[in-house]
Scaffold this motif. Structure first.
Motif, PDB file in Angstrom:
ATOM      1  N   UNK A 284       2.396   7.219 -17.276  1.00 39.97           N
ATOM      2  CA  UNK A 284       2.491   5.745 -17.237  1.00 39.97           C
ATOM      3  C   UNK A 284       3.532   5.260 -18.248  1.00 39.97           C
ATOM      4  N   UNK A 285       4.445   4.423 -17.787  1.00 42.13           N
ATOM      5  CA  UNK A 285       5.508   3.910 -18.656  1.00 42.13           C
ATOM      6  C   UNK A 285       5.437   2.386 -18.741  1.00 42.13           C
ATOM      7  N   UNK A 286       5.299   1.868 -19.954  1.00 40.67           N
ATOM      8  CA  UNK A 286       5.175   0.414 -20.138  1.00 40.67           C
ATOM      9  C   UNK A 286       6.479  -0.221 -20.629  1.00 40.67           C
ATOM     10  N   UNK A 287       7.543   0.580 -20.712  1.00 39.61           N
ATOM     11  CA  UNK A 287       8.806   0.114 -21.308  1.00 39.61           C
ATOM     12  C   UNK A 287       9.331  -1.170 -20.656  1.00 39.61           C
TER      13      UNK A 287
ATOM     14  N   UNK B 143       4.780 -12.380  -4.663  1.00 41.61           N
ATOM     15  CA  UNK B 143       5.980 -11.766  -4.086  1.00 41.61           C
ATOM     16  C   UNK B 143       5.860 -10.247  -3.985  1.00 41.61           C
ATOM     17  N   UNK B 144       6.119  -9.725  -2.794  1.00 40.73           N
ATOM     18  CA  UNK B 144       6.024  -8.267  -2.569  1.00 40.73           C
ATOM     19  C   UNK B 144       6.924  -7.478  -3.514  1.00 40.73           C
ATOM     20  N   UNK B 145       8.151  -7.964  -3.698  1.00 37.60           N
ATOM     21  CA  UNK B 145       9.098  -7.210  -4.531  1.00 37.60           C
ATOM     22  C   UNK B 145       8.667  -7.188  -5.995  1.00 37.60           C
ATOM     23  N   UNK B 146       8.063  -8.276  -6.460  1.00 39.85           N
ATOM     24  CA  UNK B 146       7.549  -8.293  -7.842  1.00 39.85           C
ATOM     25  C   UNK B 146       6.474  -7.221  -8.004  1.00 39.85           C
ATOM     26  N   UNK B 147       5.608  -7.132  -6.996  1.00 44.24           N
ATOM     27  CA  UNK B 147       4.523  -6.147  -7.033  1.00 44.24           C
ATOM     28  C   UNK B 147       5.086  -4.722  -7.015  1.00 44.24           C
ATOM     29  N   UNK B 148       6.033  -4.490  -6.116  1.00 44.96           N
ATOM     30  CA  UNK B 148       6.628  -3.154  -5.979  1.00 44.96           C
ATOM     31  C   UNK B 148       7.370  -2.755  -7.258  1.00 44.96           C
ATOM     32  N   UNK B 149       8.041  -3.726  -7.892  1.00 50.58           N
ATOM     33  CA  UNK B 149       8.763  -3.419  -9.132  1.00 50.58           C
ATOM     34  C   UNK B 149       7.816  -2.998 -10.254  1.00 50.58           C
ATOM     35  N   UNK B 150       6.619  -3.570 -10.278  1.00 53.21           N
ATOM     36  CA  UNK B 150       5.622  -3.166 -11.270  1.00 53.21           C
ATOM     37  C   UNK B 150       5.306  -1.684 -11.104  1.00 53.21           C
ATOM     38  N   UNK B 151       5.131  -1.262  -9.845  1.00 55.05           N
ATOM     39  CA  UNK B 151       4.845   0.152  -9.569  1.00 55.05           C
ATOM     40  C   UNK B 151       6.052   1.037  -9.899  1.00 55.05           C
ATOM     41  N   UNK B 152       7.218   0.573  -9.513  1.00 57.34           N
ATOM     42  CA  UNK B 152       8.445   1.367  -9.782  1.00 57.34           C
ATOM     43  C   UNK B 152       8.612   1.576 -11.277  1.00 57.34           C
ATOM     44  N   UNK B 153       8.466   0.495 -12.034  1.00 56.43           N
ATOM     45  CA  UNK B 153       8.675   0.584 -13.488  1.00 56.43           C
ATOM     46  C   UNK B 153       7.617   1.442 -14.177  1.00 56.43           C
ATOM     47  N   UNK B 154       6.385   1.332 -13.703  1.00 56.01           N
ATOM     48  CA  UNK B 154       5.279   2.071 -14.353  1.00 56.01           C
ATOM     49  C   UNK B 154       5.313   3.563 -14.049  1.00 56.01           C
TER      50      UNK B 154
ATOM     51  N   UNK C 158       0.828  -1.220   0.000  1.00 58.47           N
ATOM     52  CA  UNK C 158       0.000   0.000   0.000  1.00 58.47           C
ATOM     53  C   UNK C 158       0.859   1.266   0.000  1.00 58.47           C
ATOM     54  N   UNK C 159       1.967   1.214   0.713  1.00 54.85           N
ATOM     55  CA  UNK C 159       2.843   2.389   0.807  1.00 54.85           C
ATOM     56  C   UNK C 159       3.339   2.794  -0.586  1.00 54.85           C
ATOM     57  N   UNK C 160       3.628   1.803  -1.438  1.00 53.87           N
ATOM     58  CA  UNK C 160       4.108   2.107  -2.788  1.00 53.87           C
ATOM     59  C   UNK C 160       2.975   2.586  -3.693  1.00 53.87           C
TER      60      UNK C 160
END
Length: 204
Positions: free
Chosen positions: A136-139, A190-201, A109-111
């Motif tokens: 939004x970035x889909x790269x 996995x939490x990190x997989x989820x967070x990476x989706x947000x970071x990348x987007x 939620x924090x991310x």
């Protein structure tokens, strides 16, 4: 001590009911979590004419049918007894959704909040869809990297789903943004997989 034990027992019974219902719905949600969670949120908000966040049993039953989330009658009644406030025979739909679906942990939620705050830099509580489209970035999306989809296809799909979830298709509230990621979260262990989706987007 007796009272404390009773409260603990009550909490255990309640969480057991929630686990049973969430277990029944887990499979149905794993493939279409985003559409269901965002759809439910929009469905409930549209029916909340008093804007107090509470809806009747009939509305919740109808919603479960509309979204093909059938729950056995006895489990629904147990759920209603736990969530219901006997005074007015209505239940908060945020609580109801969390009870049947579960919710993201605080780390995730924090991310989600961080991404939204980056978009809503003026703290107005809503973000124009044009800004979402711009930011939004889909790269680095997994399907783009694997060559299964283009950046434009992923971006269009994301925007279309988000627009469907919003009461006003030209702007996104925090609730609607969080609903999207709440639905996405269901299928990501996995939490990190989820967070990476947000970071990348969102570049956070």
């Amino acid at each position: 001590v007796g009272i404390k034990q009773d409260i603990t027992q009550q909490e255990t019974d309640e969480s057991r009911v929630f686990r049973v219902v969430q277990g029944i719905l887990k499979e149905k949600l794993s493939k279409r979590g985003v559409r269901v969670v965002t759809g439910l949120g929009k469905y409930f908000r549209e029916r909340d004419q008093k804007r107090d966040g509470a809806l009747s049993k009939a509305v919740f039953k109808q919603a479960l049918t509309v979204f093909h989330l059938e729950v056995p009658e006895k489990d629904f009644e147990s759920l209603w007894l736990i969530l219901g406030d006997n005074c007015n025979d209505k239940v908060d739909y945020g609580e109801f959704t969390r009870a049947i679906i579960g919710e993201m942990n605080e780390y995730r939620k924090a991310f989600v909040r961080k991404a939204y705050m980056k978009l809503d830099f003026n703290k107005t509580g809503s973000v124009p869809m044009v800004d979402i489209r711009k930011c939004y970035c889909a790269k680095k999306h997994s399907r783009v990297l694997s060559g299964d989809a283009t950046e434009e296809e992923i971006k269009s799909s994301f925007l279309e789903t988000l627009e469907d979830a919003c009461s006003n298709s030209s702007e996104v509230s925090y609730c609607e943004f969080e609903d999207f990621y709440e639905g996405l979260s269901i299928g990501i262990m996995d939490d990190e997989d989820f967070v990476n989706i947000l970071r990348n987007a969102w570049g956070i």
